[in-house]
Design a protein around this motif. Structure first.
Motif, PDB file in Angstrom:
ATOM      1  N   ASN A 165      28.480  28.051 -23.731  1.00 16.02           N
ATOM      2  CA  ASN A 165      29.925  26.881 -23.123  1.00 16.02           C
ATOM      3  C   ASN A 165      30.276  26.939 -24.868  1.00 16.02           C
ATOM      4  N   ASP A 166      31.696  25.734 -24.460  1.00  9.69           N
ATOM      5  CA  ASP A 166      32.167  25.161 -26.230  1.00  9.69           C
ATOM      6  C   ASP A 166      31.184  24.325 -26.982  1.00  9.69           C
ATOM      7  N   TYR A 167      30.121  23.709 -25.564  1.00  9.90           N
ATOM      8  CA  TYR A 167      29.473  23.337 -26.784  1.00  9.90           C
ATOM      9  C   TYR A 167      28.410  24.070 -27.426  1.00  9.90           C
ATOM     10  N   SER A 168      27.993  25.175 -27.621  1.00  7.33           N
ATOM     11  CA  SER A 168      27.463  26.085 -28.126  1.00  7.33           C
ATOM     12  C   SER A 168      28.107  27.006 -29.221  1.00  7.33           C
ATOM     13  N   LEU A 169      29.051  26.927 -28.546  1.00  6.84           N
ATOM     14  CA  LEU A 169      30.212  27.382 -30.077  1.00  6.84           C
ATOM     15  C   LEU A 169      30.023  27.088 -31.036  1.00  6.84           C
ATOM     16  N   GLN A 170      30.812  25.667 -30.602  1.00  6.66           N
ATOM     17  CA  GLN A 170      30.689  24.827 -31.244  1.00  6.66           C
ATOM     18  C   GLN A 170      29.462  24.444 -32.206  1.00  6.66           C
ATOM     19  N   LEU A 171      28.086  24.655 -31.650  1.00  2.23           N
ATOM     20  CA  LEU A 171      26.933  24.136 -33.005  1.00  2.23           C
ATOM     21  C   LEU A 171      26.958  24.792 -33.783  1.00  2.23           C
ATOM     22  N   ASN A 172      27.722  26.121 -33.164  1.00  2.00           N
ATOM     23  CA  ASN A 172      27.276  27.443 -34.071  1.00  2.00           C
ATOM     24  C   ASN A 172      28.207  27.418 -35.882  1.00  2.00           C
ATOM     25  N   LYS A 173      28.745  26.503 -35.061  1.00  2.00           N
ATOM     26  CA  LYS A 173      30.195  26.444 -35.995  1.00  2.00           C
ATOM     27  C   LYS A 173      29.702  25.010 -36.971  1.00  2.00           C
ATOM     28  N   ASP A 174      29.170  24.225 -36.595  1.00  2.00           N
ATOM     29  CA  ASP A 174      28.220  22.881 -37.308  1.00  2.00           C
ATOM     30  C   ASP A 174      27.564  23.410 -37.726  1.00  2.00           C
ATOM     31  N   LEU A 175      25.960  24.412 -37.956  1.00  2.00           N
ATOM     32  CA  LEU A 175      25.649  24.932 -38.557  1.00  2.00           C
ATOM     33  C   LEU A 175      25.369  25.755 -40.220  1.00  2.00           C
ATOM     34  N   GLU A 176      27.186  25.956 -39.778  1.00  2.00           N
ATOM     35  CA  GLU A 176      27.265  27.248 -40.994  1.00  2.00           C
ATOM     36  C   GLU A 176      26.696  26.158 -42.129  1.00  2.00           C
ATOM     37  N   GLY A 177      26.241  27.020 -43.239  1.00  2.00           N
ATOM     38  CA  GLY A 177      26.199  26.311 -44.527  1.00  2.00           C
ATOM     39  C   GLY A 177      24.829  25.353 -44.496  1.00  2.00           C
ATOM     40  N   LEU A 178      23.693  25.026 -42.663  1.00  2.00           N
ATOM     41  CA  LEU A 178      22.766  23.966 -43.019  1.00  2.00           C
ATOM     42  C   LEU A 178      21.248  24.529 -43.060  1.00  2.00           C
ATOM     43  N   LEU A 179      21.702  25.973 -42.585  1.00  2.00           N
ATOM     44  CA  LEU A 179      20.209  26.634 -42.875  1.00  2.00           C
ATOM     45  C   LEU A 179      20.218  27.216 -44.502  1.00  2.00           C
ATOM     46  N   THR A 180      18.586  28.057 -44.121  1.00  2.00           N
ATOM     47  CA  THR A 180      17.702  28.381 -45.514  1.00  2.00           C
ATOM     48  C   THR A 180      18.413  30.283 -44.785  1.00  2.00           C
TER      49      THR A 180
END
Length: 235
Positions: A205-220
């Motif tokens: 779904n679009d919201y899951s694909l967007q979440l993947n983008k939004d999390l880029e660079g935020l996690l260790t």
């Protein structure tokens, strides 16, 4: 006239004070995630006793949910417990069935029990999980996320947008996120889906694909390496 004015003012202050006291006394929920690596020889007996514990615990006044997850190819199980207050949790801990389970835990788990205390996140309050028939092939996911110290707020914002949409997705039975009480940068997501097929649809779904983008660079680290796909073995 002045006396009436002061009486009215005192009454207003009393109301405000009562409201503040009530807010201050608002009870926090208690969440525990317990990882139990079991011995092969002790698995069946521990599971039987744990299921009695679960059945009885769900009847307790302060219990919100109590679920045991596992996998076909593993003797490691995950227990997720939620209570509506510290008092309710303490009362549960004193119950006969909880003590009975704890009594055999050291032998069954090789003393490798790992417990994480979880806090709700104010921006994304936890919701109750929908009930389904025990025989249904539910898909249950536990994912561990660790953020960088300066990206924690951005992570919560990104998850908030996605979770609100995921909860309304077809086949979703529950989608909650918690913060590790001892590590503010660690978060645990617990997803529950009616079956593997609706879970796969959710991932596209679009919201899951967007979440993947939004999390880029935020996690260790990549969360796919800290992810478990489980089944409900509570009953």
């Amino acid at each position: 006239m002045k006396r009436s004015y002061f009486k009215a003012l005192l009454a207003l202050l009393a109301i405000v004070g009562s409201f503040n006291l009530s807010s201050a006394q608002e009870q926090k929920t208690v969440q525990k995630l317990v990882k139990l690596p079991l011995r092969e020889g002790g698995y069946d007996s521990f599971l039987a006793l744990m299921r009695i514990n679960i059945e009885q615990s769900r009847k307790e006044e302060g219990n919100i949910s109590f679920t045991l997850f596992g996998k076909d190819d593993s003797y490691t199980v995950y227990l997720v417990e939620r209570y509506n207050s510290e008092e309710a949790w303490n009362n549960h801990e004193e119950s006969v069935y909880a003590r009975s389970t704890e009594g055999i835990a050291p032998a069954a788990t090789m003393n490798m029990l790992h417990e994480t205390t979880l806090n709700e996140i104010a921006e994304i309050p936890a919701e109750a999980t929908k009930d389904v028939a025990a025989e249904e092939n539910t898909q249950n996911i536990i994912v561990w996320f660790t953020t960088k110290p300066d990206t924690r707020t951005a992570f919560i914002e990104a998850m908030s947008k996605a979770i609100l949409k995921a909860r309304n997705a077809e086949g979703n039975l529950g989608y909650n996120i918690y913060q590790n009480a001892e590590n503010a940068n660690e978060f645990i997501v617990i997803e529950r889906w009616k079956n593997p097929e609706v879970h796969q649809t959710h991932l596209q779904n679009d919201y899951s694909l967007q979440l993947n983008k939004d999390l880029e660079g935020l996690l260790t680290e990549d969360p796919k390496f800290k992810r478990e796909v489980l089944k409900n073995i509570s009953e």
